[in-house]
Enzyme design. Structure first.
Site, short mmCIF file in Angstrom:
data_model
loop_
_atom_site.label_atom_id
_atom_site.label_comp_id
_atom_site.label_asym_id
_atom_site.label_seq_id
_atom_site.Cartn_x
_atom_site.Cartn_y
_atom_site.Cartn_z
N THR B 159 0.87 -1.19 0.00
CA THR B 159 0.00 0.00 0.00
C THR B 159 0.90 1.24 0.00
O THR B 159 1.41 1.60 -1.04
CB THR B 159 -0.98 0.00 1.20
OG1 THR B 159 -0.25 -0.15 2.41
CG2 THR B 159 -1.99 -1.12 1.06
N LYS B 185 4.11 -6.95 3.59
CA LYS B 185 3.86 -5.52 3.43
C LYS B 185 3.61 -4.91 4.81
O LYS B 185 3.17 -5.60 5.73
CB LYS B 185 2.67 -5.24 2.53
CG LYS B 185 1.36 -5.70 3.12
CD LYS B 185 0.22 -4.72 3.05
CE LYS B 185 0.59 -3.37 3.57
NZ LYS B 185 -0.56 -2.64 4.13
N THR B 196 -1.13 -7.13 12.19
CA THR B 196 -1.20 -5.78 11.68
C THR B 196 -0.34 -5.51 10.46
O THR B 196 0.11 -4.41 10.28
CB THR B 196 -0.83 -4.82 12.80
OG1 THR B 196 0.45 -5.21 13.29
CG2 THR B 196 -1.82 -4.94 13.91
N ASN B 404 -0.08 10.71 5.94
CA ASN B 404 -1.34 10.36 6.59
C ASN B 404 -2.35 11.49 6.66
O ASN B 404 -3.52 11.27 6.95
CB ASN B 404 -1.07 9.80 7.98
CG ASN B 404 -0.52 8.39 7.86
OD1 ASN B 404 -1.18 7.53 7.28
ND2 ASN B 404 0.68 8.18 8.36
N THR B 409 -6.62 11.67 -0.51
CA THR B 409 -6.82 12.71 -1.53
C THR B 409 -5.73 12.69 -2.58
O THR B 409 -4.83 11.89 -2.54
CB THR B 409 -6.90 14.08 -0.85
OG1 THR B 409 -5.76 14.21 0.01
CG2 THR B 409 -8.17 14.19 -0.05
#
Lengths: 409, 409
Positions: B159, B185, B196, B404, B409
């Site tokens: 990601t 990842k 996690t 973050n 956006t």
């Protein structure tokens, strides 16, 4: 217990720690910090009932040991001497000796017994105290009950805070007007479970030390213990309250008909300071309030509220005015509270983002615009019980990193 | 148990998840993410013993339910289908259906039973899955045991990671060469207590599913559960391991003479991936390793190591190359572990900063220069017992905030 806040408690807009009868304050610059005041004093002209709560950090600075010893003697204080710029923590035997020296010099200057003086320090850890600056200046502190000197005190306790934090509330108890003032510092190392900032509360209420401690614990659990800046907990910090008794109300105990009003007065004062501390977290641009309802019980509600308001991902999303409810629900899920993933409702401001644990259509633009405000409210209804609670924090910004990557240099 | 890591385990520099016998991989770009691969597949040409650990977040994404169901059937897997860009979390009944559809389509394409297929997703929470992109492309995944296809898989699970994370180790067991490959990842939402992140481990060892689970739990507790990026915990993530048995060793159990070697092999693979994840925390510039000795026990040592490496104030100090041991000792103090404030020793790199809980003279310039390295080691000796443990994390930087505050956006 029914609290009727609107009717019984009022905020005194210009009030300070010297508004309650019997209290005086002073603050001055001695050169430990570059510019701002760095030495402060609160004085009460009678022995005041005293109570304090301390950091839960296993490593506690020397002034805390000395203050505990003072209050343990008979539960009364007449003065608090505070310096900022140096925390007197991890300073070994010399640090203990220095804290006692501060207490002794203050007691001598005020002609009060040593055990009626509390000592507080905040600032850098592990450096020897600049006693050459502090001790000779104690006699130059000019106490008064003027608001200017309360402001001078409020400045003297700051570290990376952007500005002073003071408040004042009043209530009627036994037909007498009871006043409570407060002054605090916060900024970094602020995390639930107390101790992790400095707050001084003064009141003219008549109350015994043990009852004052009881009320302070209750109020702190709902206010100072519900703010978080970065999860770190300092070695130094304390909430300390002094009650002069000069309002001449009947001595307060939980059996007193107006006890709930006193607790509410204390809570209002603490909550106001707690929010100021949260809003002024290092680098913060916004105050975040998380209000949780429908939890299994109040403790679980507070647990969820604290987890959400403390999440770095939620904090950065608020900084970016990004209605990223995914991070909110992820934080709810890891809080340890009882949740039903299919029952959670979440709003930002007045806009529902999540119903039955799933997203609903909403205007991202509208919510994002709301999030540009100084105050951002996140509401969560877990829909599994009747518990409710709140927590406060701030956004995580570039400036938090800047301030803390270069604090000492 | 005596581990002789140097002798028995060796890193295979170019190794991947397809180096162990029986494994194939694929990865491709379907358009869920802008540029990088977003759909990946691991395949084993025999039913492999399987074990997985999942996030402890109370809100778990749909793919986790489906994977649990698959493994519960008979403890065997032949394939894992993974997409990135969309987490399929908080997506309700539609999300569950979509995860089953991914499983079914993969099973059909590979002609294997549905319950031998695991499903993983990572990315944004709460958006419906882009099934139109994922499902038609499953047939276009071209499996091979070529390193390029393992690399294509490694890219497909990322990601906000800056790059892929893969490793491979070998050991001799029963005179057979056992190989273990891993691909992972990480980035945001990385916190102890597992689940996690995504990590996939392949091996040709012969071992039953329950024993594999046992070993995986042990290795994960010492590696993946000892990294922290920001304290947040995702809804989605898992560590999954598959063992083909093609190395033809005697089936491994804790009674097998070489069991410790297998556990060590697994730990080495997991630790390597865990460090890669920590180093690649969002915005990170440095890997921080905290090594604690002299704790009451190993659990307390790990607790201290995790608290220090997770402290935002320590993380920003490392970013600023500031040898601010005051923040380290404050974090030690709030960790909840047994400490004697007058006994703590702390070093950064090879330089002692703190002895007997008090600072010693050191060259700030020299330590600050050491802290400009990619790897910063903080060593802590609590001097209260024999426990030891490690944790890994990264510095907190402007880029963490940037990433973050603007992820969506």
């Amino acid at each position: 217990m029914v609290l009727t806040k609107q009717n019984s408690i009022k905020k005194i807009e210009m009030g300070t720690i010297v508004t309650p009868a019997g209290f005086y304050a002073a603050g001055m610059h001695t050169g430990v910090k570059r510019k701002r005041n760095d030495l402060g004093l609160i004085y009460c002209d009678v022995p005041a009932s005293a109570a304090a709560l301390y950091t839960l950090n296993a490593i506690q600075a020397a002034p805390l040991h000395v203050t505990k010893e003072s209050i343990a003697e008979e539960g009364k204080l007449q003065a608090v001497i505070v310096n900022s710029g140096n925390a007197n923590a991890c300073t070994g035997a010399q640090g203990e000796a220095d804290a006692y020296t501060m207490r002794r010099a203050t007691a001598r200057e005020l002609s009060v017994p040593e055990h009626t003086v509390a000592v507080s320090s905040t600032g850098i850890i592990g450096l020897d105290m600049p006693m050459d600056k502090i001790i000779p200046n104690i006699e130059h502190l000019t106490l008064s009950s003027d608001a200017n000197d309360a402001a001078a005190f409020s400045e003297s306790i700051l570290t990376t805070d952007t500005g002073p934090k003071a408040t004042c509330y009043q209530a009627e108890i036994d037909g007498e007007t009871i006043t409570m003032g407060g002054s605090a510092k916060g900024s970094g190392m602020i995390e639930p479970n107390m101790g992790t900032m400095l707050a001084y509360l003064t009141t003219d209420a008549a109350i015994e030390p043990d009852m004052l401690h009881h009320a302070l614990k209750e109020a702190t659990d709902k206010t100072f213990n519900c703010i978080t800046i970065d999860g770190d907990t300092s070695t130094n910090d304390m909430v300390l309250t002094m009650a002069s008794g000069k309002a001449e109300n009947e001595t307060l105990t939980p059996d007193h008909k107006d006890w709930p009003i006193f607790v509410e007065l204390l809570e209002a004062t603490c909550e106001d300071l707690a929010k100021m501390i949260a809003r002024d977290g290092e680098g913060a641009t916004k105050l975040i309030e998380v209000a949780v309802t429908g939890a299994k019980d109040n403790d679980e509600a507070v647990k969820v509220a604290k987890t959400v308001v403390g999440s770095p991902l939620v904090k950065t999303a608020v900084y970016g005015s990004d209605p990223n409810w995914g991070r909110i629900i992820a934080a709810i899920g890891r809080s340890g509270a009882t949740v039903d993933p299919t029952a959670i409702e979440t709003s930002i401001g007045s806009v529902k983002l999540l119903v039955n644990g799933q997203p609903v259509a909403f205007s991202e633009e509208a919510v994002s615009e709301y999030m540009l405000n100084d105050n951002v409210l996140i509401s969560i209804d877990l829909n599994v019980g009747d518990g409710s609670g709140k927590a406060w924090g701030c956004d995580l910004t570039y400036d938090y990193v800047r301030i803390n990557a270069s604090y000492r240099t």
